[in-house]
Write a protein that holds these residues in place. Structure first.
Motif, PDB file in Angstrom:
ATOM      1  N   THR A  47     -53.629   8.622 -45.364  1.00 37.49           N
ATOM      2  CA  THR A  47     -53.951   8.616 -43.934  1.00 37.49           C
ATOM      3  C   THR A  47     -54.167  10.040 -43.462  1.00 37.49           C
ATOM      4  O   THR A  47     -53.258  10.863 -43.530  1.00 37.49           O
ATOM      5  CB  THR A  47     -52.801   8.000 -43.132  1.00 37.49           C
ATOM      6  N   SER A  82     -52.171  -7.503 -32.162  1.00 33.67           N
ATOM      7  CA  SER A  82     -52.826  -7.262 -33.449  1.00 33.67           C
ATOM      8  C   SER A  82     -54.338  -7.148 -33.260  1.00 33.67           C
ATOM      9  O   SER A  82     -55.022  -6.524 -34.059  1.00 33.67           O
ATOM     10  CB  SER A  82     -52.480  -8.372 -34.446  1.00 33.67           C
ATOM     11  N   VAL A 115     -55.762  -5.371 -31.055  1.00 28.48           N
ATOM     12  CA  VAL A 115     -56.053  -3.954 -30.802  1.00 28.48           C
ATOM     13  C   VAL A 115     -56.217  -3.221 -32.135  1.00 28.48           C
ATOM     14  O   VAL A 115     -57.152  -2.448 -32.337  1.00 28.48           O
ATOM     15  CB  VAL A 115     -54.920  -3.292 -29.983  1.00 28.48           C
ATOM     16  N   ARG A 116     -55.323  -3.509 -33.038  1.00 29.95           N
ATOM     17  CA  ARG A 116     -55.365  -2.894 -34.366  1.00 29.95           C
ATOM     18  C   ARG A 116     -56.665  -3.279 -35.078  1.00 29.95           C
ATOM     19  O   ARG A 116     -57.303  -2.451 -35.716  1.00 29.95           O
ATOM     20  CB  ARG A 116     -54.141  -3.389 -35.155  1.00 29.95           C
ATOM     21  N   ALA A 117     -57.075  -4.546 -34.915  1.00 34.32           N
ATOM     22  CA  ALA A 117     -58.281  -5.027 -35.582  1.00 34.32           C
ATOM     23  C   ALA A 117     -59.541  -4.444 -34.945  1.00 34.32           C
ATOM     24  O   ALA A 117     -60.509  -4.135 -35.643  1.00 34.32           O
ATOM     25  CB  ALA A 117     -58.321  -6.549 -35.534  1.00 34.32           C
ATOM     26  N   PRO A 150     -59.936  -0.135 -35.989  1.00 37.34           N
ATOM     27  CA  PRO A 150     -59.351   0.038 -37.322  1.00 37.34           C
ATOM     28  C   PRO A 150     -59.092   1.506 -37.691  1.00 37.34           C
ATOM     29  O   PRO A 150     -58.210   1.788 -38.500  1.00 37.34           O
ATOM     30  CB  PRO A 150     -60.391  -0.598 -38.255  1.00 37.34           C
ATOM     31  N   ARG A 158     -54.877   5.146 -34.562  1.00 37.34           N
ATOM     32  CA  ARG A 158     -53.440   4.903 -34.674  1.00 37.34           C
ATOM     33  C   ARG A 158     -53.026   4.049 -33.465  1.00 37.34           C
ATOM     34  O   ARG A 158     -53.439   4.359 -32.338  1.00 37.34           O
ATOM     35  CB  ARG A 158     -52.654   6.212 -34.644  1.00 37.34           C
ATOM     36  N   VAL A 159     -52.228   3.052 -33.707  1.00 35.98           N
ATOM     37  CA  VAL A 159     -51.800   2.170 -32.625  1.00 35.98           C
ATOM     38  C   VAL A 159     -50.279   2.264 -32.458  1.00 35.98           C
ATOM     39  O   VAL A 159     -49.530   2.123 -33.430  1.00 35.98           O
ATOM     40  CB  VAL A 159     -52.208   0.712 -32.904  1.00 35.98           C
ATOM     41  N   GLY A 179     -49.009  -4.178 -38.039  1.00 37.95           N
ATOM     42  CA  GLY A 179     -49.697  -2.995 -38.550  1.00 37.95           C
ATOM     43  C   GLY A 179     -49.722  -1.818 -37.609  1.00 37.95           C
ATOM     44  O   GLY A 179     -50.505  -0.891 -37.792  1.00 37.95           O
ATOM     45  N   ALA A 180     -48.843  -1.829 -36.591  1.00 39.11           N
ATOM     46  CA  ALA A 180     -48.795  -0.676 -35.683  1.00 39.11           C
ATOM     47  C   ALA A 180     -48.240   0.540 -36.418  1.00 39.11           C
ATOM     48  O   ALA A 180     -47.488   0.412 -37.383  1.00 39.11           O
ATOM     49  CB  ALA A 180     -47.931  -0.998 -34.468  1.00 39.11           C
ATOM     50  N   HIS A 181     -48.633   1.730 -35.956  1.00 40.79           N
ATOM     51  CA  HIS A 181     -48.175   2.974 -36.587  1.00 40.79           C
ATOM     52  C   HIS A 181     -46.903   3.498 -35.938  1.00 40.79           C
ATOM     53  O   HIS A 181     -46.315   4.461 -36.420  1.00 40.79           O
ATOM     54  CB  HIS A 181     -49.262   4.035 -36.487  1.00 40.79           C
TER      55      HIS A 181
END
Lengths: 179, 315
Positions: free
Chosen positions: A2, A77, A79-81, A84, A87-88, A107-109
Motif C-alpha cells: 500500500t 462497504s 464507499v470502499r467499493a 477502491p 483510504r476509508v 475493508g476500512a483502513h
C-alpha cells in the motif's frame, strides 16, 4: 503493498451530518494534513455523488456510521467499493468492539472514536495515510464488550446497561442533585 | 519579511502569503512560544534586523524577590505546563488505615484508575508536590496531620495542586459536617465504610467535570476562537434541548459525543455514548434510557460553570 497517499495531490471526503464534526475534521485535513481539497457530505447518498467526479481524486474518505443513508456497517462497504483507491476511515460514537471489528470487516483502513478529539483524529489519519490500519486501543480493553461466553444473552440485552453502570449513573444523578 | 507578515508569524500554520509558492510558511512553534510568554504575563514580538535576519524580543514581568526563595513560591508564578494527559486518571488515596487504602485502591483500580496511596496528611502533601495527580481522596481523622489540615494547606499551597478536586472520606456523614468539609476546601464527601458505586461515582463526578486541556488545545490549534465558541454553544444547545426518547434522542446523543469530545469534555462524551447505545437498542430498556439521559443532563448542567467557557481555557 500500500503506497502512502500524498494529500497535496488528493481530496478528502468528510461524510457526516453534524456540521461541527465536519468543521473540525476539515480544519485538520487542510491545515494539519495538507489536503489540496476537502469535500463535505451530509449523507451517504451525497457522499457517493461526489465519489467519482472529484478533482483531484479522493484519497481519503471519513464516513460516519450514523448518518442518513447508513443502515449499518454494511452500508459503508459501498464507499470502499466506489473508491477502491482511497483510504476509508469509519468515524463512530460507538466504543463497542464489534463495531471496530465490523469496520475492518468491510475493508476500512481505520476506525476513529468521535469523542477522541482533534489530536487523536489527526494521529489516526496520519497512520492511515502512511499505509497503516488504525484502530483505537480500547478495542483491547477487557470491558469493551461482555465476554463471548455470554454472546447469546448479549444479543437479547445488547445496548442495555450492566448493573455496575446503572449504579454509577444513579449516583451521578443523585450526587449532583444533592448539591 | 514584509511588516504585515511579521504579525502573522505567531499564527499557527500561517502560510505568510506564500500560498502560490513553494515556501512553507510557519508551524506551531512560534504560536506556542507566544502562548507561553503571554501566560506568564509577557509579550513577544518579531522585527527585521538591520543587518539581515530577524530579531525576536520577549518581555517578561519579573518580580523582585528576597533571596533565597523556596521552589514552591516560584511554582505560583510559573503557569502549569499542560502535560499530555495519559489515561487513566491518577488518584491519591490518603488514609492511615491500611485496610481502607487497600479497599479504596481495589475499587478504583477495577474502575480503571491509577491509584497511589499516602498514610497521613504530611505524606500526601509531599506526594502532591512531587507528582501530578487528577484527584485526591482524603480521610479526615489521621494521626499527625489530619485531612482538614492537609486540605487547608493544599488549598493555600502552590498551583496546580491547590486546585485539585479533593473528596473527603469519613464515617461522619451528618449534613452539618459535610457542610464543614465544603467550607474547609473539600469538593465532595463519600461515606465509610466504602461501597463501590458511590465511591466510583464521586470520582467520576469530579473527573467528569474536569476539562481535558490537551484535547482543548489541540482543537484551538486547528480552529479559530469564534468557531470553538460556536461549537461550545451548539453543544450546550444540544444538551439543553435533549429529546425525551426515540430516535431523536439517539441522534442528539450522537452529536453530543463528538462535540464534547472535540471540546475536551471526556465525562460528557462517555455519558452521551452510553445514552446513544442504550437508546438505539431493541427491545428498548426504558429505565436504562431514562437513567442515562438523567445522568447526561446532570453532567451537562456543569457546563454553566465558568471553567468550561472557551475563553477561560485559552487565557
Amino acid at each position: 503493498m500500500t503506497l502512502p497517499i500524498d494529500p497535496a495531490h488528493a481530496a478528502a471526503l468528510v461524510a457526516d451530518d453534524d456540521e461541527f464534526f465536519r468543521m473540525a475534521a476539515v480544519a485538520i485535513l487542510r491545515s494539519r494534513l495538507g489536503f489540496a481539497a476537502t469535500i463535505e457530505a451530509t449523507s451517504l447518498t451525497e457522499a457517493l455523488c461526489h465519489a467519482g467526479s472529484a478533482a483531484p481524486p479522493i484519497g481519503l474518505a471519513l464516513v460516519d456510521l450514523r448518518m442518513p443513508g447508513v443502515a449499518d456497517m454494511n452500508s459503508l462497504s459501498v464507499v470502499r467499493a466506489t473508491l477502491p483507491a482511497a483510504r476509508v476511515v469509519v468515524v463512530s460514537a460507538s466504543r463497542r468492539r464489534a463495531d471496530v471489528l465490523g469496520a475492518l470487516g468491510i475493508g476500512a483502513h481505520g476506525y476513529v472514536w468521535k469523542a477522541a478529539g482533534a489530536g487523536e483524529l489527526e494521529k489516526s489519519l496520519r497512520a492511515v495515510l502512511a499505509g497503516e490500519v488504525s484502530i483505537p486501543a480500547f478495542v483491547a480493553e477487557f470491558e469493551a464488550d461482555p465476554p463471548p461466553l455470554r454472546d447469546a444473552a448479549r444479543t437479547a440485552s445488547a445496548g442495555t446497561l450492566t448493573d455496575r453502570q446503572r449504579d454509577v449513573l444513579r449516583h451521578i444523578v443523585q450526587g449532583a442533585s444533592n448539591k | 519579511l514584509p511588516t504585515e507578515a511579521l504579525d502573522r508569524l505567531f499564527t499557527p500554520f500561517d502560510r505568510l502569503g506564500a500560498e502560490t509558492t513553494a515556501i512553507g510558511g510557519v508551524g506551531l512553534g512560534l504560536a506556542i512560544s507566544r502562548r507561553l510568554v503571554e501566560a506568564m504575563g509577557g509579550t513577544i514580538a518579531a522585527a527585521n534586523a538591520p543587518a539581515g535576519g530577524a530579531r525576536f524580543t520577549i518581555a517578561l514581568p519579573a518580580p523582585v524577590v528576597e533571596a533565597p526563595q523556596s521552589l514552591e513560591a516560584d511554582a505560583d508564578v510559573v503557569p502549569a505546563m499542560a502535560m499530555p494527559r495519559l489515561e487513566p486518571a491518577r488518584l491519591l488515596v490518603v488514609d492511615d488505615i491500611a485496610a481502607n487504602r487497600d479497599i479504596a485502591t481495589a475499587f478504583l483500580e477495577a474502575a480503571g484508575y491509577h491509584v497511589e496511596v499516602a498514610a497521613d496528611g504530611a505524606a500526601a502533601l509531599a506526594r502532591l508536590a512531587d507528582d501530578p495527580f487528577d484527584l485526591v481522596l482524603m480521610d479526615i481523622r489521621m494521626p499527625g496531620m489530619d485531612g482538614l489540615e492537609a486540605t487547608r494547606r493544599l488549598r493555600a499551597g502552590p498551583a496546580p495542586a491547590r486546585s485539585l478536586p479533593v473528596i473527603a472520606m469519613t464515617a461522619n456523614a451528618y449534613a452539618e459536617q459535610v457542610a464543614t468539609f465544603r467550607a474547609g476546601g473539600f469538593d465532595d464527601h463519600v461515606a465509610k465504610p466504602f461501597r463501590r458505586a458511590p465511591l466510583v461515582a464521586a470520582v467520576e463526578r469530579h473527573l467528569g467535570r474536569d476539562l481535558d486541556r490537551v484535547t482543548r488545545q489541540e482543537l484551538e490549534s486547528v480552529l479559530p476562537p469564534e468557531a470553538i465558541s460556536r461549537l461550545f454553544d451548539a453543544l450546550r444547545e444540544a444538551l439543553d434541548t435533549l429529546p425525551e426518547e426515540g430516535e431523536a434522542l439517539s441522534d442528539a446523543a450522537h452529536t453530543i459525543v463528538s462535540r464534547s469530545g472535540f471540546l475536551g469534555l471526556p465525562g460528557i462524551a462517555r455519558l452521551a455514548a452510553m445514552l446513544e447505545d442504550v437508546s438505539r437498542a431493541a427491545p428498548a430498556d426504558d429505565e436504562a434510557i431514562a437513567l442515562a439521559r438523567d445522568a447526561l443532563c446532570r453532567a451537562g448542567a456543569s457546563l454553566q460553570s465558568p471553567m468550561f467557557q472557551p475563553d477561560r481555557v485559552a487565557a
